[in-house]
Structures are given as C-alpha cells and as structure tokens.
Design a protein around this motif. Structure first.
Motif, PDB file in Angstrom:
ATOM      1  N   GLU A 282       0.829  -1.201   0.000  1.00  0.00           N
ATOM      2  CA  GLU A 282       0.000   0.000   0.000  1.00  0.00           C
ATOM      3  C   GLU A 282       0.864   1.252   0.000  1.00  0.00           C
ATOM      4  OE1 GLU A 282      -2.815  -0.174   3.167  1.00  0.00           O
ATOM      5  OE2 GLU A 282      -4.142  -1.552   2.092  1.00  0.00           O
ATOM      6  N   ARG A 286       0.750   4.069  -2.956  1.00  0.00           N
ATOM      7  CA  ARG A 286       0.525   5.479  -2.611  1.00  0.00           C
ATOM      8  C   ARG A 286       1.690   6.345  -3.114  1.00  0.00           C
ATOM      9  NH1 ARG A 286       0.498   4.898   2.359  1.00  0.00           N
ATOM     10  NH2 ARG A 286       2.589   5.654   2.828  1.00  0.00           N
ATOM     11  N   ARG A 562      -4.403   9.038 -11.288  1.00  0.00           N
ATOM     12  CA  ARG A 562      -5.697   9.268 -10.628  1.00  0.00           C
ATOM     13  C   ARG A 562      -6.489   7.971 -10.505  1.00  0.00           C
ATOM     14  NH1 ARG A 562      -5.649  14.187 -13.657  1.00  0.00           N
ATOM     15  NH2 ARG A 562      -6.784  13.197 -15.379  1.00  0.00           N
ATOM     16  N   THR A 565      -5.092   6.073  -7.602  1.00  0.00           N
ATOM     17  CA  THR A 565      -5.520   6.696  -6.342  1.00  0.00           C
ATOM     18  C   THR A 565      -6.990   6.396  -6.057  1.00  0.00           C
ATOM     19  OG1 THR A 565      -3.902   8.480  -6.613  1.00  0.00           O
ATOM     20  CG2 THR A 565      -5.737   8.881  -5.112  1.00  0.00           C
ATOM     21  N   ASP A 566      -7.831   6.469  -7.074  1.00  0.00           N
ATOM     22  CA  ASP A 566      -9.253   6.168  -6.885  1.00  0.00           C
ATOM     23  C   ASP A 566      -9.448   4.728  -6.411  1.00  0.00           C
ATOM     24  OD1 ASP A 566      -9.844   8.717  -7.705  1.00  0.00           O
ATOM     25  OD2 ASP A 566     -10.406   8.149  -9.755  1.00  0.00           O
ATOM     26  N   ARG A 568      -7.258   2.932  -4.832  1.00  0.00           N
ATOM     27  CA  ARG A 568      -6.688   2.798  -3.485  1.00  0.00           C
ATOM     28  C   ARG A 568      -7.701   3.259  -2.434  1.00  0.00           C
ATOM     29  NH1 ARG A 568      -3.688   6.090  -0.160  1.00  0.00           N
ATOM     30  NH2 ARG A 568      -3.504   7.732  -1.733  1.00  0.00           N
ATOM     31  N   PHE A 569      -8.351   4.394  -2.700  1.00  0.00           N
ATOM     32  CA  PHE A 569      -9.348   4.879  -1.742  1.00  0.00           C
ATOM     33  C   PHE A 569     -10.570   3.955  -1.692  1.00  0.00           C
ATOM     34  CE2 PHE A 569      -7.396   9.239  -2.255  1.00  0.00           C
ATOM     35  CZ  PHE A 569      -6.944   9.295  -0.947  1.00  0.00           C
ATOM     36  N   ARG A 571     -10.523   0.904  -1.744  1.00  0.00           N
ATOM     37  CA  ARG A 571     -10.184  -0.291  -0.972  1.00  0.00           C
ATOM     38  C   ARG A 571      -9.945  -0.025   0.510  1.00  0.00           C
ATOM     39  NH1 ARG A 571      -9.627  -1.004  -5.825  1.00  0.00           N
ATOM     40  NH2 ARG A 571      -9.461  -2.989  -6.876  1.00  0.00           N
ATOM     41  N   GLN A 572      -9.908   1.232   0.869  1.00  0.00           N
ATOM     42  CA  GLN A 572      -9.597   1.528   2.265  1.00  0.00           C
ATOM     43  C   GLN A 572     -10.633   0.936   3.213  1.00  0.00           C
ATOM     44  OE1 GLN A 572      -9.075   5.783   2.594  1.00  0.00           O
ATOM     45  NE2 GLN A 572      -6.864   5.611   2.234  1.00  0.00           N
TER      46      GLN A 572
END
Length: 582
Positions: A282, A286, A562, A565-566, A568-569, A571-572
């Motif tokens: 992760e 990031r 982007r 990043t999208d 990654r968010f 999956r948070q």
C-alpha cells in the motif's frame, strides 16, 4: 453489500499496468534542469511496478521477500550465511565486489521466484556468477517456508551498476532487512535509503552489526533516536555484536538468534506476513501514484522546451523569408548588374516617352526600340538569377546563425546542437544549388504566365516586338519594385525602370491584367522561398521531431495516477489491496 475483492484487485492491477505503460511512454530526452533526477524517478517507478507491485498484487499469497541491504563492509553476506546456517553467498573481501545477488528460499517455495513473477529482468541461475544481471536461486531447508532472503549489493558501492541494482532489489522487497555497523550507522547514504522507506511506508527492520559489546548501549540508543526522528520508530532494531567467524565464515548462532527467531515467527504467522505485505504494498502504491505527477510535470516542461526550440527556429526562418520578400520588392534588386542589363534592354527614357504617346506613328518607334534584343533580355534574366540567388543565400546564412545562437542560449539547445552535423549555424552545403533551381523555376513560371496571358495577342506588333522573354523580364522588374522602397540617387533610375516595365506590359495586356500578373508572380516567388527555407529549417526541427515527444503523455500519466488513487481509496474500507483475507 461490499464489492467483490477479486474484482477490486483486478481493477487495481489494471490501473497499475496502465500507469506503468504511461510512465514508460513518457519521454524526457532533453537535458533540462532536474531531468536526470526525473528520469531516474521514472525508471525507479517503472522498475518497482514491474518488479514488485504488479507481481505482488497478482500473487498476494506468495512468500514474503526480505531483502538484506546496506553499506559497504556492513557484513550483509556474513549475516545472510549465518542466518541460513551455511555459506550460500560469498562475502566481498576486496571492493568493489561484482557478483550476482543471491536469493535463498525454502525448497517448497521455489516456484514463486521464477522470472514470470518478480524481477523479470534478471536471469535465473543456480550457481554463483559475477554477472550482476543474474539472480542466483539457492534452496535451503533451514529457511522456513513462507519467507525468502535476498542478499543485495552495497548501496554505496563505487560501481554504479551495483548501486542501481541494490536500489532495484530493495524496491522489490516486502521487507527491508537493513544492515549497518557501529562505525557507519550515521553515514548519509544509508539514511537516504531509510528516508525513502519511511516516505513509502516500507516495512523495515534494522540490524546494527559488528557492534563492540561496550558500545552497544550508547550506539543502539542513538540509532533508535535517529530512527524515531525519521519516521521509523516502529521498525525492529537488532544488534549483532562484533565477534569472530568460524571456518565457514559464520557468526555464532547466538549472535543472530533474535533475527532468525523473528523471521521464523513471520514465516509461521500468515496474518503477520500479510500485514507486512499490506504495509509495503500500500505504501508503494501510494508513493508511485503521487510521484507520477512529478514525472508528468517534467514531461510538460520537456514539451514546453521543445515548443520553445521549434518556435526559435521558425521565427529565425520566418524573418529570413520576410527579409527576402522585402528586399525583392523594394527595388533592392534593381541595382548594379540587374539595373545595367535592364537599361541595355530598354534604353533610357525614349521608350517610356514613346509608350505614353497616343500617336499611331510612334508605335513603330516602340517596336524598333526593343525588337531584335533577345540577347539583352537573356542578360537581364541571368543578372536577376544571380542577384536573387545571392539574396537567398545571404538570408539563409543569417537564419541559420540566428537559430543556432538561440539554441546555444539553453542547455537543451546546446545538447541538440552537439548531436547535429556541426555546421548548423551555416546554410546547408547544397543550399546554393537548391536556390539556383528555385530561382530558375520561378523565372520559368513567370515566362509561362506571360505566355499564357498573351495567347490571343501573339500576332500583335507589340507582342512580337517584345517577345515572351522580354515581357517576362519586364514582369520581374515590376515585382522587384512593387513597394517602391528604393532610396537615394537610384530612386529615379530604378523607379523609372519599374514604371517603364509596367508601361511595356500594359501596352500589351492592359493595366488590370498586369496587376494580376504581378501579384501572381510575387506570390509564386514568396511560396517558393518559403518552401526553400522550410527545407533549411528542417535541419533543426527534424532534430526536435526525432525526440518523438507525445503531447498527450503528461495527461495520460496523470489520468493513470488518478485511477490508481481512486482504486486505493475504494479499498480503504476493506483494508487490503489484494484478495487476501487479512
């Protein structure tokens, strides 16, 4: 209802692959300030995507890879041998040591470490080699299943390829086992690497090696404070005391028991391994998605620099074309040899007076004034050719000099000039020959215009008197004085010559046809000059084109970043990038 983890993992994998492709396609060829650092950053990101992030996401349950890295002489190879319990990697007595890195794994885990999964650029070998482009795989029963240890080159090696490989291997690690010594733990290079680890949330364990027993408390405490101040306070810190090695070059088992026990506990605990992988993966995702914007900005700078280089050249040659246009229209060419030959052809003022007379009997005098002078017309043509060629060469030289000078004013321009032929500040060697051809073709075009315009007038006395060549010469004279910019003593002579030429043509074709002929001949000359200079300009712009910069590349990198990043968010909420249950 929560999203399907496998579909989420596939979307993230797709996003990472697209980011890798976008970064690979982004060229940074110009030597702009900071370009070396940006190229290195792009290479590092592509390598980490290929060597670690993409393969790890595809095989989230693969064994954990611990890369042992550190400074020259820190004792990395000795530590690896001692952890494994046998000599699997050769410590370097002489520096720099050049050999292939060694990956030690449990025999049951061998399938995970082929080129199809991690570090695809490194050949696999079962024996020790001196080839740093190979990865030696060593199965060892003493290494527990679920974890593997890789001995990397020195991060501060005097050999650049060793340093580059060390950085590449550390970027492919799930876990850094970073080795330093009591004598060198405060060196800058190791801390540069550890700062990267902290910035990217990489899982790190520190080994303070070769520590004298009486210095353990002081040095370890100082190192722990340094780690805490740099964002690594949670990193395990192991101390290996300074001691003698046995005949096989191994440290006493007690010296490395804490490290071995910690690695064995990781290997035995699937959740603990998953936590390490999650932390590092992760953090890498990031970091790469953020750092990609720097490369995109650098690509924008490259495009702007290329645009500037191109515009400098285009401006230089546009000015040359404009100067030729002005000099070939303001009477400049109606001087010297051209003027002398023209006067030979038409005489001085008598013909003009004749043309202005309305008396029919004067017509015979007009015919007699120029009839039988084809040779004089040819001489005017030759003089025009020579003068126009000289004018073109003069301004081609000036344009090349201006373009080269503008490029020399910047580092990127200097770099491109150095790659060129070495004489870009001069007109090309075959310019004179091409200029001659352009002038002759233009003159032929003028002849063709006159011939076409006079198709229904060829039987008239005036047309027969002047002839196609004579009328074409008169048209050239009109073109060369179309802005009436001649000054000084030649005003009357050159200006009068132009007026005489115009009257000559009007006597045959009429004033409206003459204006049309002059405009067409003027435009034809301008167009031919523009094409001639465009070829000269291509000597510069061709070098810019060869850089093959894609104007869409910066935004493609940003768009790909982007998407990562999208994902990654997204999956948070699940707490994991991959399909692992942890």
């Amino acid at each position: 209802m929560s999203a399907d983890p496998s579909k989420q993992s596939t979307r993230m994998l797709t996003a990472l692959v697209q980011l890798r492709s976008a970064l690979q396609a982004t060229g940074l060829p110009l030597d702009l300030p900071g370009a070396d650092e940006h190229r290195q950053a792009r290479t590092e990101m592509v390598d980490q995507l290929e060597d670690y992030m993409i393969p790890r996401l595809m095989t989230i349950d693969a064994p954990l890879l611990a890369v042992v890295g550190g400074s020259t002489g820190a004792g990395k190879s000795t530590l690896v041998n001692s952890l494994v319990g046998t000599r699997v990697t050769t410590p370097g007595v002489l520096r720099p040591t050049t050999r292939s890195p060694v990956l030690v794994h449990n025999p049951a885990d061998g399938e995970w470490f082929g080129r199809d999964r991690i570090l695809p650029d490194l050949e696999r070998t079962a024996t020790s080699t001196t080839d740093p482009a190979a990865l030696q795989l060593v199965p060892a029963d003493s290494v527990p299943a679920g974890i593997a240890v890789l001995d990397a080159p020195d991060i501060d090696s005097v050999e650049e390829r060793n340093r580059v490989l060390a950085a590449q291997l550390l970027a492919a690690a799930d876990l850094w086992l970073f080795v330093t010594s009591a004598a060198r733990y405060a060196d800058q290079v190791p801390w540069d690497f550890l700062k990267q680890a902290a910035d990217r949330s990489t899982a790190v364990a520190i080994v303070l090696d070769r520590t004298p027993p009486d210095a353990i408390e002081t040095v370890a405490a100082h190192l722990a404070r340094m780690l805490a101040s740099r964002g690594l306070k949670d990193s395990p810190l192991f101390v290996v005391t300074e001691g003698t090695v046995d005949a096989d070059g191994l440290l006493p088992p007690d010296a490395v028991k804490d490290i071995r026990g910690w690695l064995q506990s990781l290997a035995a605990d699937a959740d603990a391994r998953a936590a390490v992988v999650k932390q590092t993966l992760e953090g890498a995702v990031r970091s790469v998605s953020s750092r990609a914007y720097v490369v995109a900005d650098a690509a924008d700078e490259q495009l702007a620099a290329v645009t500037g280089l191109r515009e400098d050249v285009e401006a230089a040659y546009a000015r040359a074309a404009a100067d030729v246009h002005e000099a070939s229209a303001d009477g400049t060419l109606l001087r010297g040899e051209v003027l002398a030959r023209w006067q030979e052809f038409v005489g001085t003022g008598e013909l003009l007076k004749s043309l202005e007379s309305k008396v029919g009997r004067v017509r015979d005098r007009i015919v007699g004034a120029v009839k039988g002078k084809p040779r004089q017309a040819e001489r005017v043509t030759v003089a025009v050719e020579s003068g126009l060629e000289t004018l073109l060469l003069e301004h081609a030289e000036a344009a090349a000099e201006r373009a080269a000078a503008s490029w020399r004013s910047s580092a990127q321009g200097k770099s491109l000039l150095a790659q060129g032929s070495g004489d870009l500040d001069r007109a090309s060697r075959d310019f004179r020959r091409r200029a001659e051809a352009v002038v002759r073709e233009w003159q032929q075009g003028v002849l063709d215009m006159v011939r076409t315009e006079g198709q229904d007038k060829r039987g008239t006395a005036r047309f027969l008197a002047y002839g196609v060549n004579g009328l074409a010469v008169a048209l050239m004279v009109i073109v060369f004085a179309s802005t009436a910019g001649v000054t000084g003593a030649e005003v009357g002579i050159a200006g009068g010559s132009a007026v005489l030429g115009q009257k000559l043509l009007e006597a045959v074709f009429g004033d409206q046809a003459v204006r049309s002929l002059a405009a067409r001949a003027r435009k034809d000359l301008d167009d031919r000059v523009a094409r001639l200079f465009a070829i000269e300009q291509e000597r510069f712009t061709g070098m810019v084109d060869a850089l093959a910069l894609d104007p869409a590349a910066p935004e493609q990198v940003r768009a790909a970043a982007r998407r990562v990043t999208d994902e990654r968010f997204a999956r948070q909420g699940r707490g994991s990038l991959g399909g692992h249950s942890a």
